[in-house]
Every structure is written in structure tokens, then in C-alpha cells.
Design an enzyme around this catalytic site. Structure first.
Site, short mmCIF file in Angstrom:
data_model
loop_
_atom_site.label_atom_id
_atom_site.label_comp_id
_atom_site.label_asym_id
_atom_site.label_seq_id
_atom_site.Cartn_x
_atom_site.Cartn_y
_atom_site.Cartn_z
N ARG A 193 0.83 -1.22 0.00
CA ARG A 193 0.00 0.00 0.00
C ARG A 193 0.86 1.27 0.00
O ARG A 193 0.49 2.28 0.61
CB ARG A 193 -0.96 0.05 1.19
CG ARG A 193 -1.73 -1.21 1.44
CD ARG A 193 -2.62 -1.62 0.30
NE ARG A 193 -3.28 -2.90 0.57
CZ ARG A 193 -3.90 -3.61 -0.34
NH1 ARG A 193 -3.98 -3.19 -1.59
NH2 ARG A 193 -4.47 -4.74 -0.03
N GLU A 316 -5.89 -11.51 8.99
CA GLU A 316 -5.59 -11.58 7.55
C GLU A 316 -4.49 -12.60 7.23
O GLU A 316 -3.54 -12.31 6.51
CB GLU A 316 -5.22 -10.19 7.02
CG GLU A 316 -6.36 -9.20 7.15
CD GLU A 316 -6.08 -7.85 6.52
OE1 GLU A 316 -4.92 -7.47 6.37
OE2 GLU A 316 -7.07 -7.16 6.18
N ARG A 349 -1.77 -4.72 17.54
CA ARG A 349 -2.84 -4.17 16.69
C ARG A 349 -4.21 -4.78 17.01
O ARG A 349 -4.36 -5.99 17.13
CB ARG A 349 -2.50 -4.36 15.22
CG ARG A 349 -1.25 -3.57 14.85
CD ARG A 349 -0.92 -3.70 13.41
NE ARG A 349 -1.61 -2.75 12.57
CZ ARG A 349 -2.22 -3.06 11.45
NH1 ARG A 349 -2.30 -4.32 11.05
NH2 ARG A 349 -2.79 -2.13 10.72
N ARG A 366 -18.32 -7.61 10.53
CA ARG A 366 -16.88 -7.36 10.75
C ARG A 366 -16.65 -6.16 11.68
O ARG A 366 -15.66 -6.14 12.43
CB ARG A 366 -16.21 -7.12 9.39
CG ARG A 366 -14.81 -6.59 9.50
CD ARG A 366 -14.13 -6.64 8.17
NE ARG A 366 -12.94 -5.82 8.14
CZ ARG A 366 -12.19 -5.63 7.07
NH1 ARG A 366 -12.52 -6.21 5.94
NH2 ARG A 366 -11.11 -4.88 7.12
N ASP A 395 -11.86 -0.41 7.95
CA ASP A 395 -10.49 -0.39 7.44
C ASP A 395 -10.22 0.88 6.64
O ASP A 395 -10.25 0.85 5.42
CB ASP A 395 -10.28 -1.63 6.55
CG ASP A 395 -8.81 -1.87 6.24
OD1 ASP A 395 -7.98 -1.16 6.81
OD2 ASP A 395 -8.52 -2.77 5.44
N GLU A 423 -4.58 4.57 0.91
CA GLU A 423 -4.97 3.26 0.35
C GLU A 423 -6.36 3.28 -0.30
O GLU A 423 -6.51 3.02 -1.49
CB GLU A 423 -4.91 2.20 1.45
CG GLU A 423 -5.35 0.84 0.96
CD GLU A 423 -5.34 -0.21 2.06
OE1 GLU A 423 -4.85 0.07 3.17
OE2 GLU A 423 -5.84 -1.33 1.81
N GLU A 545 -15.08 12.11 -1.14
CA GLU A 545 -16.17 11.31 -0.58
C GLU A 545 -17.40 11.40 -1.47
O GLU A 545 -18.10 10.40 -1.69
CB GLU A 545 -16.53 11.80 0.83
CG GLU A 545 -17.65 11.01 1.47
CD GLU A 545 -18.02 11.50 2.86
OE1 GLU A 545 -17.79 12.68 3.16
OE2 GLU A 545 -18.56 10.69 3.64
C1 GCV Z 1 -0.63 -4.53 5.90
C2 GCV Z 1 -5.71 -3.57 5.03
C3 GCV Z 1 -4.72 -3.46 3.92
C4 GCV Z 1 -3.59 -4.46 4.09
C5 GCV Z 1 -2.95 -4.22 5.44
C6 GCV Z 1 -4.03 -4.38 6.51
C7 GCV Z 1 -3.50 -4.08 7.88
O1 GCV Z 1 -6.41 -4.75 4.95
O2 GCV Z 1 -5.36 -3.65 2.71
O3 GCV Z 1 -2.66 -4.26 3.06
O4 GCV Z 1 -1.90 -5.11 5.66
O5 GCV Z 1 -5.07 -3.47 6.26
O6 GCV Z 1 -3.72 -2.96 8.33
O7 GCV Z 1 -2.89 -4.93 8.49
#
Ligand code: GCV
Length: 860
Positions: A193, A316, A349, A366, A395, A423, A545
Site C-alpha cells: 500500500r 488476515e 494491533r 466485521r 479499514d 490506500e 467522498e
Molecule cells: C498490511 C488492510 C490493507 C492491508 C494491510 C491491513 C492491515 O487490509 O489492505 O494491506 O496489511 O489493512 O492494516 O494490516
């Protein structure tokens, strides 16, 4: 075989829309004239010294102490004096003659020792500073050496803004201890990203030999009070913890140190097993605890001021404590205990969720995950653990309510995670100043009650919200992902890096002040430049937006691909849980307690009540909180569907308007910056039309509700490529359908193809725009001919994210003021390159006079 490209016969007014941006783009991007060592806002442009120092410029800088931080401060003053005041000060360790004006740098202790009982030394916190005059001495007093450096940058900021320093008296203390950036850099030099080229830190699997850019970055960070930088991706490469790599990483810490930036690393919880050779990484296993202790000691041997670690686990695809039935606090604490004696911290995190949710389950959500996973662990984290929480529960979307987890951990340290890299917000190709959006989160009152004292998010992350054993520190983490292309590639995006640091230092600053500071430091104090840049920055969130995700629905981007262009249905019917729940009857996630997922119940009661009721839920968050019919009337009085149509048209028009606003600064900002910004704003104006059409057409089809003023699906100046006379070109379906006009494009599977039409309108001057697709790979070539004469040719050599025809790769070329007569042939010729088959979507021909000669009206 080469195309019979002729020389252009007409090239007027190309600057904003036609060939010139392309030519400039090639020179600008090719040679990166600003360089990755671009000083950004530390350019120290000349100011009127008589305004700043009416009594004379101090000619000596006296360091009362010693060490790298005070040396950096003194060096910075020299640079500032040289650039802004055109004077070269003397650097000394002892003051000169009392009658000379001098700058004195020292900690409170050093100042007290220098002038016992004579100066009003204060008890300053770590990193805090005071600036004041004492007779001829301009004193920069720090709570520690880092405070002196921060005070120095504050003084230089005052000078750059050309304020009179005659009565300077300032004291400033950072809001929170943690003010870090995270960089998602991989050892191979890529950045997850990242939208500004390769890593400053790594290349080809190792630490770069030349770390001068990393040093320059630390200077930038320090200038806005950022005190920590995590140099590698949270999806961590486990090998970085191997001894030989740690030794190399220590070189990065060495270049950070003179600017008071502590290096930290993202680590993977399975490290004890994968690189330690243990049979387990169970955080409660004694040998695992011992492994972490030994590894952390080894790190501190290499990097004595190591800041700590960031952990992404059970998220993830990353492994985590759940493998052993352990909790996030078990995982965080085992590493935190190893760090404790060195003063290091764990940023754990809170971004833990199941990406295999059942989309058929109307109770699955989610957004609930952060709170559901972490709230039960409140009070169980050690005091050097800080839970790092994204501002919203999904996110980094263009609009989200603040994460309820921020109010759900009263006995735990918390940091808010903001995303500087854009992103989901346009990847620096679209302008979006993020500070107002961040402020919205930071200012959200989590108690939200008329009777109790407010509990804004900024207080929750300060570490001072409640006095408990485990709630003693907090802060701000900004995912920056700077790269070697002028940090963030888009010159105007640097306001976000600057703004992140300033907000982390003082979240009470307003978005306008931060924008204006950044503008003055970057471009100087010219009032027209300030007005224009501030306007562009401050309007940009609203604009982005309005043509992307309306009413809190999410960004509506392609969430399964690049997260860039439109991809509305990519959110639906999969396990990622970014559902918008749109069908023919209505749209939005029902997150109410009464009938929905119950997410709203995670907020403190008064705020929950505001969101639960349709009567009080703000329009901007409506579709995040509720499922409503398209005919539902908003507080604005519009129906949902009409609001979607209107905002998308307004947003695209506003994006086009940005181009002419920036044009007014030609010659007033450096040429390379002007061209780079112009190129991006011009691209954005076209991309906003792609977004507008995709979203409005998709919802019109889904809802069956027509735009009350007939704009959607009705494009009178447009000629579809598939309806032209095609030689070689073949029509193909585009997926998703809404990202191409008419759902189709044409592609060329021969060395050369053409698409031709005959002009049936009247004679006149016209602006012609060609909508085509430019894939990441391949440089197709195109030419436009009118009445048999080539008027334009270009190469599809951008690197838009994607390898297929869709809303991320759709772009346009504009050629202004072309004479076209009734009956003229208008021909587009395409020559493919590899998998990029010279794809065309449509042609737009608009009378030049209809929009005052400047091609910026998005309604086409
Ligand atoms: C680094 C989102 C992004 C991922 C990122 C993730 C995170 O899903 O698309 O690229 O991973 O957030 O914050 O861990």
C-alpha cells in the site's frame, strides 16, 4: 510495423489536459527533479528578517550541552538562518558577549547551571520545550535534548511564517508519548500500500547501502515531533529478526538517532518457532518467553535505543495466539516482558477480524470484531503494551464512525492508528487532505452525553483519560509508507504527513491551521498561494467522498483488487465483511441493536442512542448504521437515491474545478511541483467521472429509481467506441460492467486497429476527450485524427493499478480546441503493447465555447 503517426497540427491550451502534462510527467517522474531527499516543508525559503527579528538577528548559537540531538538542533538553526535570513550564525559552546544577540540551547538543568536562579526554568516533561527571550538570549529550553530539537523546529516554523519574534514566549508539551509512523516496507524494497516508489530502507532483500534518504526522513519526522518509526511491514518478514539482519538494521537506527526517532520493528508471533527452531510459539510456554527475552536482548545490543515492536497477529492470514487457545494479551505480554527492562513497548494491533465471515448471516458483522475480541481483555495487558486501534471499525474508509473499541478499553493503553498513505482514499492520485477526517474521529465524544464531561477520543489515546495501573501512556500511529519518489509522490499529499505529526503533538490544532502552516512552510507566504492551496486541501475530503462512497456506505472501491477504482459489488457476497447490503429494495448495513447486528450497542449508551435512531443518526453515517429503502428521506430532505446521484455529479464537477484553481498558481510555485500536481488533478478530474458514472448507474440499475433530472445513463456528447466503425478492434464486455461506458470496450488483437466516426454536428471548435484503459503493464500507443490529419498521439504509459479493464485502469486523454466540421471523420488509431490491447471506451466531443474554453466541466 510502425504507425503512420503524423505531426500534430494543433496544440493549443494543452497544459492541463493534453500532451503537455504527459511530456512533463515523463520528465518530472523520469528524473525526479525534487529528489527523494526533497526537503518538503523544510525548504527554508527567504523571509523578511526585519519583521522576524526587528532588533537584529542573533548571530551565535550556543549549545550548553553536547550530544547528537543538540548538534542537530544547532545545525538546523544554521540551515534555517542561511535559507530564511541569509545569515550564517556562529556555532559555539559558550556564550559570547552579553551585548550580542544569541540563541541558547539547553535542557532545563543545563540552563539552571548556566545562569543559576536567574532564568525562569520550568519543569518540562520529556520532549517538551519552551522558547523565550532573556535579555539578548533567545532561549530554547528542552525537557530533554529531544525537547530542544522540537523547540528548534518550532522556532524555525515561526520564522518561516514570518512572525515577529520580538515577544516570543511559548511552551509546548506533546499530547501523548507515542507518536510513531508505521512503514509497511518489505525487505525486497516493495511497500505494501505504498504509492511513492520503493523503500527508503530496503532493496533486494537487504538494508540499503545508502541511507541518506532514511536520514532525511528522520529529520522530517522530527520536525513535526514524531518520535518513532517502525520500518517494516506489519505483515512482517520473519527473517528480519535474524542476527545478521539486525546488525544491518542497526545502521538505520544510527541515522534516525540524531533526530530523536527511535526505530522499531514489526514482528511475527511465530518467530520463536520459525527462526528460533522451537517446537511451539505458544506465548505461555516458558521456552517461548525465554526466546523472546534473548532475542530482545540481542536487539538492544545492536540498537540501544530500540523503541519496541508492532504485532499483527490472528489477522488476515497472520498466525497468532489463537492457535494455542491463547489471547491477544498473552501474546502481547510475553513480548512486552522481554522489552520492559529496556524501556521498550509493544504496539499490539486491534485489527483482528475473521475474513471468512458468512455473508448470508444477517447478524455477522466485521465492524463488531475489534470490540468483541479486545474488550473482554481490558485490564489484562501489561503496562508497556499499547493496543493500536484503527480509527474506524472497518479499514481506513473515506468515512467511518469512530471505532467503539476506543471506548472499550478503560484499563488498557491505547493508540489510534491513522493512515497517511491513501490506500482507500485515492492512492495519492486523488487529492485528499486527511486531517479533517482524522479530527472528526479524534473529536468524537465517546461519552456523548449532555451531563457527563466529554470524553473525546483524543483524550482516550493520551494515556491520561483514566488513572489506572495499565492506562498510563498512549498515542498516535500513522501508516505513512513513504517511498523514494518525493516521499508521497503527490506534492500536496505531504500535508498529510505534516498534519499527522502536528496532530499527534497537539490534536487541538484545527485542520485549517495545519494546512496553512504546511502551505507557508512549503510554498512561502504568498497570500494567493496560501488561499488556493488551503482551499484545495480543505475541500478535498468532501470532494473525494462525494464521488466515491456516499452516506457512510464505505468507499465502494474494488476491495478484492487494488482498492483504487470503483468496484461496487466486490464488497458483497464474500467473507471480507465490507458488505453494503444493497438489493432492489434498499441499501445499508443494519447495525442496530433492535433489528441488526447489534454493533451500535458497543458504543457508550448516549452515543449508541444517537446512532440507533433514524431520527438522530447523521446522514453521513446513515448507511453504515441502517438498512433503508432508496426512497428513504434524509435529514437533508432528499431521498437516498437522489442524494447518491446529486453528490456524485457535484463531486465530479468539483474535482474538475480543482484543475482551474491550481492553474492560477502557474509560476507561483516551483515548475516541477506545479506540473506534478496538475498532472494528478487532471487525472483525478477524469477519474471522478468514471466513479460518478459507475456508482450512479449501478445504483440506478439496482434500485430501479431514475435520476429525477435525467443525468444518469444519458451522455449526449459521448460516442461509444463499440458503436464506431471498427477496423481490427473488437468489442468486449468489461467487468465490472459499471466501470465502462455501456459496459463495453474495444480491444485490438492486431498490430494496429482503428475506430472511426463521422461528425454529424455543426462546424466549430471542440474539445475532444478519449476514454481508454491504461494497464500497469504495456505502453499501447494511440493517435487521434480529424479529417485525416493527426492532431494528437500519446502512449498509455502510466502505471495505473491493474492488469484488466476496469475502473482502476480507466483514464482519459483530452485535446482542446480542435476545429471539426460537419462530415469530418474522427479516427482513433491504437497499437497494442503486450497484454495491453490499446483498449478504448468512448470519445466525448464538446463544443469549446460551451465551457469557456477550458475543459473542466465534468458533466459530459
Ligand atoms: C498490511 C488492510 C490493507 C492491508 C494491510 C491491513 C492491515 O487490509 O489492505 O494491506 O496489511 O489493512 O492494516 O494490516
Amino acid at each position: 510495423m510502425s504507425l503512420p503517426f503524423l505531426r500534430p497540427v494543433q496544440r493549443t491550451l494543452l497544459y492541463a489536459f493534453g500532451a503537455l502534462p504527459l511530456i512533463l510527467a515523463q520528465t518530472v517522474l523520469g528524473s525526479t527533479p525534487l529528489g527523494a531527499g526533497d526537503p518538503a516543508w523544510l525548504s527554508y525559503k527567504p523571509v523578511e528578517s526585519a519583521i522576524v527579528f526587528p532588533g537584529g538577528i542573533p548571530d551565535t548559537v550556543v549549545e550548553l550541552g553536547s550530544g547528537v540531538l543538540q548538534d542537530s538542533a544547532a545545525r538546523e538553526i544554521s540551515a534555517g538562518w542561511r535559507g530564511m535570513l541569509q545569515h550564517e550564525p556562529r556555532l559555539a559552546h559558550e556564550e559570547g558577549n552579553d551585548s550580542e544577540r544569541q540563541v541558547v540551547l539547553g535542557t532545563s538543568t543545563q540552563i539552571e547551571a548556566w545562569r543559576p536562579h536567574q532564568l525562569p526554568t520550568a519543569s518540562l516533561a520529556h520532549d517538551a520545550y519552551k522558547l523565550y527571550w532573556n535579555k539578548n538570549f533567545l532561549v530554547i529550553e528542552g525537557g530533554d535534548d529531544r525537547g530542544i530539537l522540537y523547540g528548534t523546529f518550532a522556532l524555525l516554523r515561526e520564522i518561516a511564517e514570518q512572525h515577529s519574534l520580538m515577544t516570543l514566549s511559548q511552551k509546548s508539551t506533546p499530547w501523548a508519548a507515542i507518536r510513531w509512523t508505521n512503514e509497511w516496507d518489505n525487505p525486497n524494497g516493495t511497500i505494501e500500500r505504498g504509492y511513492a516508489g520503493p523503500s527508503l530502507f530496503f532493496e533486494d532483500g537487504r538494508v540499503r547501502a545508502d541511507l541518506s534518504r532514511a536520514a532525511a526522513y528522520a529529520r522530517l519526522l522530527s520536525s513535526v515531533g514524531i518520535d518513532g518509526c517502525t520500518i517494516n511491514n506489519v505483515n512482517a518478514d520473519i527473517n528480519l529478526l535474524r542476527p545478521e539482519n539486525l546488525h544491518e538494521i542497526a545502521r538505520i537506527a544510527d541515522v534516525f538517532r540524531p533526530y530523536g526517532v527511535r526505530l522499531s520493528l514489526s514482528v511475527d508471533m511465530s518467530s520463536p518457532q520459525v527462526i528460533g527452531g522451537l517446537k511451539t510459539f505458544d506465548p505461555l510456554a516458558p521456552q517461548v518467553a525465554e526466546w523472546w527475552k534473548t532475542k530482545v536482548d540481542e536487539i538492544y545490543d545492536e540498537i540501544p535505543d530500540f523503541g519496541g515492536v508492532v504485532i499483527k497477529a490472528d489477522s488476515e492470514g497472520r498466525v497468532g495466539p489463537s492457535k494455542y487457545g491463547r489471547t491477544a494479551s498473552d501474546a502481547a505480554n510475553v513480548v512486552a516482558r522481554a522489552l520492559k527492562r529496556h524501556g521498550g513497548v509493544v504496539l499490539y494491533r486491534g485489527f483482528v477480524y475473521n475474513n471468512h465471515l458468512d455473508w448470508r448471516d444477517m447478524k455477522a458483522d466485521r465492524a463488531r470484531a475489534g470490540y468483541d475480541n479486545f474488550h473482554p481483555l481490558d485490564g489484562k495487558f501489561d503496562d508497556n503494551v499499547i493496543v493500536q486501534i484503527k480509527y474506524g471499525p472497518i479499514d481506513f474508509q473515506v468515512r467511518e464512525p469512530v471505532s467503539p473499541l476506543l471506548a472499550g478499553l478503560p484499563h488498557t493503553n491505547e493508540a489510534i492508528e491513522l493512515q497517511i498513505t491513501q490506500e482507500y482514499t485515492g492512492q495519492q492520485r486523488h487529492l485528499m487532505y486527511l486531517v479533517p477526517m482524522w479530527k472528526k474521529s479524534l473529536d468524537t465524544d465517546m461519552r456523548a452525553s449532555a451531563v457527563a464531561a466529554p470524553l473525546p477520543v483524543k483524550l482516550l489515546v493520551s494515556g491520561r483519560a483514566t488513572a489506572t495501573e495499565h492506562h498510563t501512556q498512549g498515542g498516535f500511529v500513522g501508516v505513512a509508507n513513504v517511498g523514494t519518489e518525493e516521499w508521497l509522490a503527490n506534492p500536496l499529499a505531504l500535508a498529510n504527513l505534516y498534519g499527522f505529526g502536528r496532530l499527534a503533538w497537539d490534536p487541538g490544532l484545527d485542520a485549517e491551521t495545519i494546512s496553512d502552516e504546511w502551505t507557508r512552510l512549503t510554498f512561502g507566504n504568498d497570500s494567493q498561494v496560501r488561499t488556493t492551496v488551503n482551499k484545495l486541501e480543505l475541500n478535498s475530503w468532501h470532494i473525494y467522498e462525494s464521488y466515491t462512497g456516499p452516506l457512510g456506505i464505505g468507499t465502494l472501491t474494488d476491495i478484492l483488487g487494488s482498492h483504487f477504482g470503483p468496484g461496487i459489488e466486490s464488497a458483497e457476497r464474500n467473507g471480507w465483511g465490507q458488505w453494503i447490503r444493497a438489493d432492489e429494495r434498499g441499501v445499508g448495513m443494519d447495525r442496530t441493536v433492535a433489528t441488526g447486528t447489534g454493533y451500535i450497542g458497543q458504543y457508550p449508551a448516549p452515543l449508541a442512542a444517537t446512532y440507533e435512531s433514524l431520527a438522530t443518526c447523521p446522514d453521513q453515517l446513515l448507511l453504515f448504521m441502517h438498512h433503508v429503502p432508496y426512497t428513504y428521506r434524509l435529514h437533508s430532505g432528499l431521498t437516498v437515491m437522489q442524494s447518491i446521484d446529486n453528490t456524485h455529479y457535484e463531486g465530479a464537477n468539483a474535482a474538475a474545478q480543482q484543475v482551474s484553481e491550481w492553474e492560477a498558481l502557474r509560476g507561483k510555485v516551483p515548475d516541477a511541483t506545479f506540473a506534478e500536481v496538475m498532472k494528478r488533478l487532471t487525472y483525478q478530474a477524469g477519474a471522478a467521472i468514471v466513479w460518478r458514472d459507475a456508482v450512479t448507474r449501478w445504483f440506478t440499475r439496482e434500485s430501479g429509481v431514475q435520476d429525477a433530472i435525467g443525468r444518469v445513463g444519458n451522455y449526449p456528447n459521448r460516442i461509444e467506441a463499440e458503436s464506431m466503425t471498427l477496423t481490427g478492434y473488437k468489442a468486449v464486455d468489461v467487468t465490472p460492467w459499471e466501470t465502462a461506458s455501456g459496459g463495453k470496450a474495444v480491444v485490438c488483437n492486431l498490430p494496429e486497429c482503428s475506430a472511426e466516426t463521422t461528425w454529424t454536428g455543426s462546424d466549430g471548435w471542440y474539445d475532444v476527450s478519449v476514454q481508454y484503459f491504461d494497464l500497469m503493464q504495456g505502453h499501447s500507443e494511440f493517435a487521434l485524427a480529424v479529417a485525416g490529419h493527426q492532431v494528437d498521439r500519446w502512449s498509455a504509459d502510466d502505471t495505473l493499478p491493474g492488469a484488466t479493464l476496469n475502473g482502476s485502469t480507466s483514464t482519459r486523454r483530452v485535446f482542446n480546441r480542435v476545429a471539426i466540421h460537419h462530415g469530418d471523420s474522427i479516427q482513433l488509431t491504437g497499437r497494442p503493447d503486450g497484454e495491453e490491447k490499446a483498449p478504448l471506451d468512448y470519445l466525448t466531443i464538446m463544443p469549446t465555447a460551451a465551457h469557456a474554453g477550458v475543459f473542466m466541466n465534468a458533466v459530459q
